[in-house]
Write an enzyme that holds these catalytic residues in place. Structure first.
Site, PDB file in Angstrom:
ATOM      1  N   ASP A   1      34.971  79.546  38.926  1.00  0.00           N
ATOM      2  CA  ASP A   1      35.623  80.615  38.184  1.00  0.00           C
ATOM      3  C   ASP A   1      35.282  80.389  36.707  1.00  0.00           C
ATOM      4  O   ASP A   1      35.801  79.470  36.073  1.00  0.00           O
ATOM      5  CB  ASP A   1      37.134  80.531  38.447  1.00  0.00           C
ATOM      6  CG  ASP A   1      37.940  81.433  37.510  1.00  0.00           C
ATOM      7  OD1 ASP A   1      37.357  82.012  36.571  1.00  0.00           O
ATOM      8  OD2 ASP A   1      39.161  81.528  37.728  1.00  0.00           O
TER       9      ASP A   1
ATOM     10  N   CYS B   1      49.523  83.218  34.917  1.00  0.00           N
ATOM     11  CA  CYS B   1      48.925  83.284  36.274  1.00  0.00           C
ATOM     12  C   CYS B   1      48.542  81.896  36.767  1.00  0.00           C
ATOM     13  O   CYS B   1      47.513  81.698  37.407  1.00  0.00           O
ATOM     14  CB  CYS B   1      47.721  84.231  36.327  1.00  0.00           C
ATOM     15  SG  CYS B   1      48.141  85.918  35.950  1.00  0.00           S
TER      16      CYS B   1
HETATM   17  N1  PLP Z   1      40.355  83.047  36.107  1.00  0.00           N
HETATM   18  C1  PLP Z   1      40.789  82.584  34.918  1.00  0.00           C
HETATM   19  C2  PLP Z   1      40.619  81.126  34.600  1.00  0.00           C
HETATM   20  C3  PLP Z   1      41.382  83.456  34.027  1.00  0.00           C
HETATM   21  O1  PLP Z   1      41.823  83.001  32.852  1.00  0.00           O
HETATM   22  C4  PLP Z   1      41.519  84.819  34.384  1.00  0.00           C
HETATM   23  C5  PLP Z   1      42.201  85.765  33.469  1.00  0.00           C
HETATM   24  O2  PLP Z   1      43.064  85.428  32.727  1.00  0.00           O
HETATM   25  C6  PLP Z   1      41.034  85.243  35.603  1.00  0.00           C
HETATM   26  C7  PLP Z   1      40.456  84.328  36.443  1.00  0.00           C
HETATM   27  C8  PLP Z   1      41.123  86.668  36.030  1.00  0.00           C
HETATM   28  O3  PLP Z   1      40.295  87.463  35.257  1.00  0.00           O
HETATM   29  P1  PLP Z   1      40.347  89.046  35.354  1.00  0.00           P
HETATM   30  O4  PLP Z   1      41.785  89.433  35.181  1.00  0.00           O
HETATM   31  O5  PLP Z   1      39.476  89.508  34.250  1.00  0.00           O
HETATM   32  O6  PLP Z   1      39.835  89.402  36.708  1.00  0.00           O
END
Ligand code: PLP
Length: 416
Positions: free
Chosen positions: A207, A371
């Protein structure tokens, strides 16, 4: 004697002039934007590229024989080529445009996972994953009988690397890990983790949502199998992101969504699929988003990610040092090998109250679980405040943050 010319100094003033949104008052004070980990701001170059597209070249891509459609297709596919070059992909066919990191992970879970996971198979994640790299796998596990396992996080916010040896086995099908944590700021050793996954016969998904804004990512060097990121965290538009995957994996994976653009032929009895990456891009794509993302990449490359990282790293060090002097404030995450994503708790002031107090002084930070609820549980808190630094932030802004925190602390102590 010849001397190597010194690298030009990083000119944060010039960078800031590219971001008109920063030049405003909020509650009567200059805006201090410290929420780039949630969404970064866009430079004028990106918004102008999008405007130019809509004002001169917009039409649907791939389908038309007319001039505007050809221009739009060229720009859209050109954007794919820019992304491929930027991340070291060996072919443009490996770059799938999606809405963002969340959709990219769902695509892998929904497509690759559906045909490669079964009862007893394991997915090895970490306790610092964003929900978007947990929930899609939980959904897959429910459907397939697979099981999730988690690498632990140390008290100073690093992955407990020894857990990989303990938890990887012949049952592990996939290892998923965030390149940079959106709460702890730590940069994880993704190359090493990929090697460990491969040694165990598993694939590795990274990710990259918080990495691509700050680091020069090279998927070939990392050696991973899937890499996901979002445009809006790296000066690009919202609603556009990328799933990079090795071509042979994409070719073997079933489609994720059905519709126009992703087929080779359709009869009433059944359909055959377009070649990759179109097989995974059903429907009209986010054409302007892709163009904006390519412009954001051009912008970051123009500054130079090395120069940007040097500047940010110095700024993050300064912020850590200043925050460290505030009594009662705890910053989560390591001191080094990190980006300027600074999560903290302060006295017994709730993170939401802190964010509201700071907002009154024009300072935008984020408060909540980011999150990262399992990580919050791990540290025994329900929320943290998070100030995230990016290429346009300054030392004066860090000072403003610390002065506002001092004031909030004084008010809190007086109220006891
Ligand atoms: N992964 C990480 C580490 C993030 O910080 C975020 C968003 O804050 C995401 C995934 C999700 O990204 P998106 O909301 O642009 O799909």
């Amino acid at each position: 004697m010849e001397t190597t010319p010194a690298a030009p100094a990083y000119d944060v003033g010039a960078v800031r002039r590219d971001f008109p949104i920063l030049d405003q008052l909020v509650h009567g004070r200059p805006l201090v934007y410290l929420d780039s980990a949630a969404s970064a701001q866009r430079p004028r170059q990106v918004t102008e590229a999008i405007r130019r597209h809509y004002e001169t070249s917009h039409a649907n891509v791939h389908r038309g024989a007319h001039e505007l459609s050809l221009r739009a297709t060229e720009a859209y596919e050109g954007a794919r080529a820019s992304v491929a070059r930027h991340i070291g992909a060996s072919s443009e066919a490996e770059v799938v445009f999606v809405r963002g990191t969340t959709e990219a992970v769902n695509l892998v879970a929904g497509s690759w996972g559906a045909v490669n996971m079964g009862p007893g198979d394991e997915i090895l994640l970490t306790k610092m994953e964003h929900h978007s790299n947990i929930v899609p796998w939980q959904l897959l596990a429910e459907r397939t009988g697979a099981r999730l396992r988690f690498v632990d996080v140390s008290p100073d916010g690093q992955l407990v690397m020894a857990d990989y040896a303990r938890l990887l086995s012949e049952r592990t099908r996939l290892v998923g890990v965030t390149h940079v944590s959106n709460t702890l700021g730590v940069i994880n050793p993704v190359r090493e983790i990929t090697e460990l996954a491969h040694d165990a016969g598993a694939l590795c998904l990274i990710d990259g949502a918080q990495a691509t804004p700050h680091l020069q990512v090279d998927v070939a060097r990392i050696g991973c199998d899937f890499y996901a990121f979002s445009g809006h965290k790296m000066c690009g538009p919202t609603g556009i992101g990328v799933l990079w995957a090795r071509r042979e994996l994409l070719e073997a994976m079933p489609p994720y969504q059905g519709g126009g653009e992703m087929i080779s032929s359709v009869t009433l009895e059944g359909s055959t699929w377009a070649a990759v990456p179109q097989k995974f891009e059903a429907g009209t794509p986010n054409i302007a988003g892709a163009i904006g993302l390519a412009e954001a990449i051009r912008y970051l490359d123009g500054i130079g990610l090395d120069a940007l990282q040097r500047y940010e790293s110095e700024l993050a060090g300064y912020a850590l040092e200043r925050l460290g002097r505030i009594e009662g404030l705890r910053v989560y995450g390591p001191r080094s090998d990190r980006v300027g994503v600074l999560s903290f708790t302060y006295l017994d002031i709730h993170a939401h109250d802190l964010a509201t107090i700071l907002d009154q002084r024009g300072i935008a930070i984020r408060a909540g679980h980011h999150c990262n609820q399992p990580l919050m549980d791990h540290f025994g808190v329900d929320a943290t405040a998070r100030a995230s630094l990016y290429l346009y932030n300054t030392h004066e802004e860090v000072d403003a943050l610390c002065e506002a925190l001092d004031l909030a602390g004084e008010l809190f102590c007086r109220s006891l």
